[in-house]
Scaffold this active site. Sequence first.
Site, short mmCIF file in Angstrom:
data_model
loop_
_atom_site.label_atom_id
_atom_site.label_comp_id
_atom_site.label_asym_id
_atom_site.label_seq_id
_atom_site.Cartn_x
_atom_site.Cartn_y
_atom_site.Cartn_z
N ASP A 270 0.82 -1.21 0.00
CA ASP A 270 0.00 0.00 0.00
C ASP A 270 0.85 1.26 0.00
OD1 ASP A 270 -2.42 -1.39 0.08
OD2 ASP A 270 -2.36 -1.55 2.27
N TYR B 71 6.62 -10.16 6.67
CA TYR B 71 6.64 -8.71 6.90
C TYR B 71 7.28 -8.41 8.25
CZ TYR B 71 3.34 -7.74 3.08
OH TYR B 71 2.74 -7.61 1.85
#
Length: 262
Positions: free
Chosen positions: A51, A109
């Site tokens: 994003d 992540y």
Amino acid sequence: MKIALGIEYDGSRYFGWQRQDEVESVQQKLEEALSIVANAPIEVFCAGRTDSGVHGTGQVVHFETQAIRPLQSWCFGTNANLPDDIAVKWAVEVSEDFHARFSATARRYRYIIFNNKLRSAILPKGVSHYHYALDHQKMHVAGQFLLGENDFSSFRAAKCQSHTPWRNVHHLNVSRLGNYIVVDIQANAFVHHMVRNIVESLIEVGQGRQPVEWIQWLLAQRDRTLAAPTAKAEGLYLVDVHYPERFGIPKTALGPLFLADN
């Protein structure tokens, strides 16, 4: 031929990975640079579409080309035509059945929290600053309730386009390195905003506003409105993507490189 690349980028000034009209994206910049090296239009496919404001140290892409170039040219030549906040880390030729997204078996992540009373002027967009004291050990214990295959509706963005909220979390570790708290999470895949929604709920536990068992309760409720808000984008990094060994995808340091464990 089909080429795979390892990509690192600071997502601060981009509107996410995916190419969009009228705004700058990481994909756009990479394709423009690769097209110069190939002397022909190049379209890339990525492992994970991050994003706006999210970073990557372990992004993987692939593209097809008829241009014959040494592998180092796909690195050095592309980097010469990229802005300073995007870089190619490696290049390998891959088999025709490789796909950066669909061949991946797991993604990893890291969310980096700068846990200090005062903010820092260094890396202001590379970490998320939280001034109140956080108990990383409680955050770690709470995170263990999320391991395994579960319905992550409580941590899923309302606009998520995935057909299913079920994901399999392989590990979730929370550790402290000086003033940095690192939330390290790996899963087969993630629903939209899953990592950031989990992190902000773990922060509620770390601050003492909720007990560690609250995370287990949230998971069972399958209701996004009961969990904490979405954590800020700037602390999030895509650090690794796993593939079957037969594809020969290189392994590199996870990053981000300012962490002591690199």
